[in-house]
Design a protein around this motif. Structure first.
Motif, mmCIF file in Angstrom:
data_model
loop_
_atom_site.group_PDB
_atom_site.id
_atom_site.type_symbol
_atom_site.label_atom_id
_atom_site.label_comp_id
_atom_site.label_asym_id
_atom_site.label_seq_id
_atom_site.Cartn_x
_atom_site.Cartn_y
_atom_site.Cartn_z
ATOM 1 N N VAL A 272 -26.194 42.053 53.032
ATOM 2 C CA VAL A 272 -26.768 40.823 53.577
ATOM 3 C C VAL A 272 -27.096 39.902 52.407
ATOM 4 N N ASP A 273 -26.465 38.743 52.375
ATOM 5 C CA ASP A 273 -26.680 37.784 51.279
ATOM 6 C C ASP A 273 -26.451 38.438 49.912
ATOM 7 N N GLY A 274 -25.478 39.341 49.834
ATOM 8 C CA GLY A 274 -25.131 39.971 48.572
ATOM 9 C C GLY A 274 -26.047 41.099 48.138
ATOM 10 N N MET A 275 -26.987 41.495 48.988
ATOM 11 C CA MET A 275 -27.906 42.588 48.662
ATOM 12 C C MET A 275 -27.851 43.642 49.758
ATOM 13 N N GLU A 276 -28.341 44.858 49.430
ATOM 14 C CA GLU A 276 -28.232 45.972 50.361
ATOM 15 C C GLU A 276 -29.432 46.067 51.297
ATOM 16 N N VAL A 277 -29.121 46.275 52.580
ATOM 17 C CA VAL A 277 -30.121 46.625 53.581
ATOM 18 C C VAL A 277 -29.653 47.928 54.216
ATOM 19 N N ASP A 278 -30.425 48.998 54.011
ATOM 20 C CA ASP A 278 -30.073 50.296 54.590
ATOM 21 C C ASP A 278 -30.686 50.405 55.980
ATOM 22 N N LEU A 279 -29.823 50.582 56.962
ATOM 23 C CA LEU A 279 -30.265 50.741 58.348
ATOM 24 C C LEU A 279 -30.270 52.233 58.661
ATOM 25 N N HIS A 280 -31.442 52.783 58.953
ATOM 26 C CA HIS A 280 -31.591 54.212 59.184
ATOM 27 C C HIS A 280 -31.673 54.510 60.679
ATOM 28 N N LEU A 281 -30.817 55.408 61.118
ATOM 29 C CA LEU A 281 -30.931 55.965 62.455
ATOM 30 C C LEU A 281 -31.634 57.318 62.394
ATOM 31 N N ARG A 282 -31.408 58.015 61.279
ATOM 32 C CA ARG A 282 -32.082 59.286 60.998
ATOM 33 C C ARG A 282 -32.499 59.289 59.529
ATOM 34 N N TYR A 283 -33.291 60.280 59.125
ATOM 35 C CA TYR A 283 -33.746 60.357 57.739
ATOM 36 C C TYR A 283 -32.733 61.034 56.829
ATOM 37 N N SER A 284 -31.735 61.683 57.412
ATOM 38 C CA SER A 284 -30.783 62.436 56.606
ATOM 39 C C SER A 284 -29.543 62.713 57.440
ATOM 40 N N ILE A 285 -28.470 63.076 56.765
ATOM 41 C CA ILE A 285 -27.329 63.656 57.455
ATOM 42 C C ILE A 285 -27.557 65.158 57.561
ATOM 43 N N GLY A 286 -26.664 65.846 58.260
ATOM 44 C CA GLY A 286 -26.669 67.291 58.259
ATOM 45 C C GLY A 286 -27.673 67.938 59.194
ATOM 46 N N ARG A 287 -27.954 69.183 58.912
ATOM 47 C CA ARG A 287 -28.774 70.046 59.764
ATOM 48 C C ARG A 287 -30.123 69.407 60.108
ATOM 49 N N PHE A 288 -30.809 68.912 59.088
ATOM 50 C CA PHE A 288 -32.154 68.388 59.313
ATOM 51 C C PHE A 288 -32.130 66.983 59.903
ATOM 52 N N GLY A 289 -31.066 66.234 59.622
ATOM 53 C CA GLY A 289 -30.946 64.911 60.214
ATOM 54 C C GLY A 289 -30.848 64.976 61.728
ATOM 55 N N LEU A 290 -30.105 65.979 62.253
ATOM 56 C CA LEU A 290 -29.967 66.096 63.700
ATOM 57 C C LEU A 290 -31.283 66.436 64.385
ATOM 58 N N ARG A 291 -32.235 66.946 63.623
ATOM 59 C CA ARG A 291 -33.539 67.285 64.202
ATOM 60 C C ARG A 291 -34.497 66.095 64.214
ATOM 61 N N CYS A 292 -34.118 65.016 63.538
ATOM 62 C CA CYS A 292 -35.003 63.843 63.468
ATOM 63 C C CYS A 292 -35.168 63.209 64.843
ATOM 64 N N ARG A 293 -36.349 62.736 65.103
ATOM 65 C CA ARG A 293 -36.667 62.007 66.331
ATOM 66 C C ARG A 293 -37.301 60.673 65.933
ATOM 67 N N THR A 294 -36.493 59.843 65.280
ATOM 68 C CA THR A 294 -37.049 58.618 64.706
ATOM 69 C C THR A 294 -37.580 57.649 65.755
ATOM 70 N N GLU A 295 -37.192 57.817 67.020
ATOM 71 C CA GLU A 295 -37.780 56.958 68.059
ATOM 72 C C GLU A 295 -39.293 57.162 68.147
ATOM 73 N N LYS A 296 -39.777 58.338 67.694
ATOM 74 C CA LYS A 296 -41.209 58.613 67.723
ATOM 75 C C LYS A 296 -41.977 57.755 66.718
ATOM 76 N N CYS A 297 -41.282 57.259 65.688
ATOM 77 C CA CYS A 297 -41.937 56.388 64.711
ATOM 78 C C CYS A 297 -42.455 55.109 65.358
ATOM 79 N N PHE A 298 -41.859 54.731 66.487
ATOM 80 C CA PHE A 298 -42.231 53.476 67.150
ATOM 81 C C PHE A 298 -43.429 53.635 68.075
ATOM 82 N N ASP A 299 -43.939 54.874 68.208
ATOM 83 C CA ASP A 299 -45.091 55.107 69.091
ATOM 84 C C ASP A 299 -46.396 54.641 68.472
ATOM 85 N N GLU A 300 -46.495 54.638 67.147
ATOM 86 C CA GLU A 300 -47.754 54.303 66.472
ATOM 87 C C GLU A 300 -47.495 53.504 65.195
ATOM 88 N N PRO A 301 -46.834 52.355 65.290
ATOM 89 C CA PRO A 301 -46.530 51.598 64.075
ATOM 90 C C PRO A 301 -47.770 50.911 63.504
#
Length: 346
Positions: free
Chosen positions: A173-202
């Motif tokens: 974006v405008d020549g700089m990086e914006v990392d969009l996260h759906l999970r915190y990681s790839i692999g075994r532990f990434g599939l266990r992430c429930r990042t939608e829960k982060c939106f319960d108490e922002p």
């Protein structure tokens, strides 16, 4: 005595500087003239030049060699100022990106660098960063990717891979990086992430004329543990973030453990805490370390953590997810992981 950049006593002294509840060292660590350039280069790369400059001013680190030490200190200060200049540009980008996302009705949170700097460090300026990281609500992922990373969104197979198994997408974006996260990681532990829960108490923090949303401290600490244990270069800065939040806010640590247990990622937290305390030479009897030692890590989790520790590249890390998937889905996952790996090598 020779040290690698990552375990140099000066780097550790800088990374420890200003940790809440930690006594200042009784003896200053000397930065020898022959080590200055190597230490400066590492601190720039790992974005802890501000901590190095502050530790010198506080007397935790002393530049050796007598004549010329003031000049070398000024050069380290300039490293810090250069990093801060980059952060100003990135936060201007963050404000512009926030306006675009809000106009599109997309739910998002600022995570890692900017959020941690503003919400978790007493001196915001010491926590510098090199890109913008956002968590996107899973329900809004497709629209966010189309808005900010249209090239990635234009490949349907790639979008399906990220939605099912991936960590996210890096947008330019405008020549700089914006990392969009759906999970915190790839692999075994990434599939266990429930990042939608982060939106319960922002929570929010002010930037320019806006109030920007971020995850709660418990969720920020959990993300920091993922980055420390499973991130690319296992930077000292990542372990400093873990210690910063864990030492300063014990109530949030308890909440973080509860979240980690519900997600099935206590092994990631245990790994991050134990390595943070070891690398930063922190007191081994702290309650968070005692709690981390009690975690029973399964053999499968140990193997997966070992893969990330060896940093073998995208595909081996992604394939740690294999045993988390139903048998019928595994062939498609293996093939699409190979496709992603081939694309990343181009």
């Amino acid at each position: 005595m020779q040290f690698s950049n990552r375990d140099h006593p000066v780097v550790i002294a800088a990374a420890r500087h200003g940790l809440p509840g930690l006594e200042s060292p009784s003896l200053a660590v000397e930065l020898a003239p022959s080590d200055i350039e190597a230490v400066r280069a590492f601190c720039r790369a790992d974005r802890i030049s501000g901590l190095l400059a502050r530790s010198i001013r506080a007397g935790d680190v002393v530049i050796g060699g007598g004549a010329g030490s003031d000049e070398r200190e000024s050069e380290i200060d300039q490293d810090w100022h250069d990093a801060l200049h980059a952060c100003v540009l990135l936060e201007a980008l963050l404000v512009r990106t926030a306006a675009r996302l809000e106009a599109s009705g997309i739910r998002w949170l600022v995570t890692k660098g900017s959020a941690v700097a503003h919400l978790d460090y007493a001196d915001t300026a010491t926590r510098t960063f090199a890109d913008i990281d956002l968590i996107v609500h899973p329900s809004d992922w497709g629209r966010a990717e189309t808005l900010l990373a249209p090239a990635a969104a234009s490949a349907p197979w790639r979008r399906r891979y990220v939605e099912r198994y991936g960590k996210g997408t890096t947008a330019q974006v405008d020549g700089m990086e914006v990392d969009l996260h759906l999970r915190y990681s790839i692999g075994r532990f990434g599939l266990r992430c429930r990042t939608e829960k982060c939106f319960d108490e922002p929570v929010v923090f002010p930037l320019a004329d806006r109030e920007l949303p971020a995850p709660s401290r418990a969720h920020r600490l959990l993300h920091a543990c993922f980055h420390a244990s499973l991130g690319g270069d296992r930077e000292v800065r990542a372990f400093r973030d873990v210690a910063q939040m864990a030492l300063g806010h014990p109530d949030d640590v308890d909440r973080m453990w509860i979240i980690a247990r519900s997600w099935g990622v206590e092994s990631v937290v245990s790994s991050a805490v134990l390595e943070a305390w070891s690398r930063l030479r922190l007191p081994a009897d702290h309650e968070v370390v005692v709690r981390a030692r009690r975690v029973e890590v399964s053999r499968a989790d140990q193997r997966a953590l070992g893969v990330f520790g060896r940093r073998p590249g995208f595909r081996p890390q992604a394939l740690t997810a294999l045993t988390e998937l139903p048998w019928a889905e595994r062939p498609r996952f293996v093939y699409s992981s190979w496709m992603m790996s081939r694309e990343r090598r181009r």
